[in-house]
Design an enzyme around this catalytic site. Structure first.
Site, short mmCIF file in Angstrom:
data_model
loop_
_atom_site.label_atom_id
_atom_site.label_comp_id
_atom_site.label_asym_id
_atom_site.label_seq_id
_atom_site.Cartn_x
_atom_site.Cartn_y
_atom_site.Cartn_z
N GLY A 189 0.84 -1.21 0.00
CA GLY A 189 0.00 0.00 0.00
C GLY A 189 0.86 1.24 0.00
O GLY A 189 1.85 1.31 0.72
N ARG A 238 0.93 -4.98 -5.00
CA ARG A 238 1.17 -6.20 -4.23
C ARG A 238 1.30 -7.29 -5.29
O ARG A 238 0.45 -7.38 -6.17
CB ARG A 238 0.00 -6.48 -3.28
CG ARG A 238 -0.15 -5.37 -2.23
CD ARG A 238 -1.13 -5.75 -1.13
NE ARG A 238 -1.08 -4.77 -0.05
CZ ARG A 238 -1.94 -3.75 0.07
NH1 ARG A 238 -2.92 -3.61 -0.81
NH2 ARG A 238 -1.83 -2.90 1.06
N ASP A 291 5.64 -4.91 5.99
CA ASP A 291 6.27 -6.20 6.34
C ASP A 291 6.19 -7.23 5.21
O ASP A 291 7.14 -7.99 5.00
CB ASP A 291 5.74 -6.76 7.67
CG ASP A 291 4.21 -6.84 7.71
OD1 ASP A 291 3.56 -6.49 6.69
OD2 ASP A 291 3.68 -7.24 8.75
N THR A 326 4.42 2.41 5.81
CA THR A 326 3.00 2.03 5.78
C THR A 326 2.26 2.93 6.76
O THR A 326 2.79 3.24 7.83
CB THR A 326 2.78 0.55 6.19
OG1 THR A 326 1.40 0.39 6.58
CG2 THR A 326 3.64 0.10 7.36
N ASP A 337 -0.06 2.12 8.58
CA ASP A 337 -0.56 1.34 9.74
C ASP A 337 0.36 1.38 10.96
O ASP A 337 -0.07 1.07 12.06
CB ASP A 337 -0.76 -0.13 9.34
CG ASP A 337 -1.96 -0.32 8.43
OD1 ASP A 337 -2.64 0.67 8.12
OD2 ASP A 337 -2.20 -1.47 8.01
N ASP A 377 2.56 -0.69 11.81
CA ASP A 377 2.54 -2.01 12.45
C ASP A 377 3.86 -2.77 12.27
O ASP A 377 3.88 -3.98 12.16
CB ASP A 377 1.35 -2.84 11.90
CG ASP A 377 1.41 -2.99 10.39
OD1 ASP A 377 2.24 -2.33 9.74
OD2 ASP A 377 0.63 -3.79 9.85
N ARG A 397 -5.47 -2.43 9.20
CA ARG A 397 -5.99 -3.78 8.96
C ARG A 397 -5.88 -4.66 10.21
O ARG A 397 -6.82 -5.32 10.59
CB ARG A 397 -5.18 -4.41 7.83
CG ARG A 397 -5.89 -5.50 7.10
CD ARG A 397 -4.98 -6.33 6.23
NE ARG A 397 -3.95 -5.55 5.55
CZ ARG A 397 -3.85 -5.42 4.23
NH1 ARG A 397 -4.72 -6.00 3.46
NH2 ARG A 397 -2.85 -4.74 3.71
#
Ligand code: F6P
Length: 320
Positions: free
Chosen positions: A11, A72, A103, A125, A127, A129, A171
């Site tokens: 993304g 992706r 990741d 990203t 996120d 994360d 997500r």
């Protein structure tokens, strides 16, 4: 190391362009040739790449998205796809690749490293994360974008005495939801990392605050929790307050990167090239405790990031 490539994968996130710029400029400054690869690993598989010059990365530091495009790549998850990408690197004399992404993208970097192509990953990203770093590139911008959007929604929620259920991206992670929730004074914040009870943590809190005269409410939901439309119906039924659900979606991924993201991206882009020049491979470059550092990709992917439960407690105490 004479020639490297740079790609963006997964993304997109604001600040990706600033990272590409830093990689290209640092590489050229140090006498390396640089190839820009289009559409992530698909570009390596299909040989979709071209030489980058100083001017190729002009006028992008302030732009969202990625000039290299991103994707992706299911094909890159197959051994055949990996071998095609390795072949492209060999054919173009590429000794090292900088992978800018999340990741999933680092797993691809591991695969290339296994085949003798030096790879460095840059965490990017919205996120946030990725456990080995304080912040990923794009996270700060996405939070600020979401906060500004909530400020707009709040005007209409206040005018109509309504409750607004807002779903933000993430997500598997609640970092955006938690921090934006604090920044906008959400009465409830639901994240995938922390168990919750809708009656106790949402309905009872709205009813208790209404007793003290509060007439409009913001409930923040992370994408990983989902179900915001159903939650809005439930809140309306149980509390009597008209409730609307809004899912921000991809708008959070766009826009001009903040200063923090531009500086972070510039630092990480530069460091990634320095690591390649130092002969390193299979590393993720990060800023941790405000110090620039790097980790083995395997080690970085095994690390677990936890949400700050004290922050979560505080958010609910001060937003009634
Ligand atoms: O990983 C970043 C992210 O924006 C997530 O928050 C979200 O779940 C996902 O990407 C959306 O992916 P896509 O762009 O494929 O819809």
């Amino acid at each position: 190391m004479k020639k490297i490539a740079v790609l963006t994968s997964g993304g997109d996130a604001p600040g990706m362009n600033a990272a590409v710029r830093a990689v290209v400029r640092t590489a050229l400054y140090n006498g390396l040739e640089v190839m820009g690869v289009y559409r992530g690993y698909n570009g390596l598989i299909n040989g979709d790449l071209e030489p980058m010059t100083l001017r190729s990365v002009s006028e992008i530091i302030h732009r969202g998205g990625t000039m290299l495009h991103t994707a992706r790549s299911p094909e890159f998850r197959t051994e055949e796809g990996i071998m095609k990408a390795v072949e492209t690197c060999r054919k173009n004399d590429i000794d090292g690749v900088v992978v800018i992404g999340g990741d999933g993208s680092f797993r691809g970097a591991q695969d290339l490293s296994r085949h003798g192509i030096s790879c460095i990953g840059i965490p990017c990203t919205i996120d946030n994360d990725i456990a080995c770093c304080d912040r990923t590139i794009g996270y700060d911008t996405a939070m600020n974008t979401a906060m500004e959007l909530v400020d707009k929604l709040r005007d209409t929620a206040q005018s109509h005495d309504r409750c607004s259920v807002i779903e933000v991206m993430g997500r598997r992670a609640g970092y955006i939801a938690l921090n934006v929730g604090i920044a906008v004074g959400a009465i409830s914040i639901l994240v995938p990392e922390i168990p919750y009870d809708v009656e106790k943590d949402v309905i009872d809190r709205i009813l208790a605050a209404a007793q003290t005269g509060k007439q409009h409410f913001i409930v923040m939901v992370a994408e990983g929790v989902g179900g915001s439309t159903e939650l809005a119906h439930h809140i309306e039924k149980q509390t009597g307050f008209e409730t609307r659900a809004t899912i921000f979606g991809h708008v959070q991924r766009g826009g001009r990167p903040t200063l923090c993201d531009r500086v972070l991206a510039s630092r990480l882009g530069d460091e990634a090239v320095q690591l390649l020049l130092a002969g390193k491979s299979n590393r993720v470059v990060t800023v941790r405790n405000d110090q620039i550092t790097d980790y083995d990709i395997e080690e970085a992917l095994a690390m677990k990031k936890t949400l700050d439960t004290n922050l979560y407690r505080m958010a609910h105490e001060i937003s009634l």
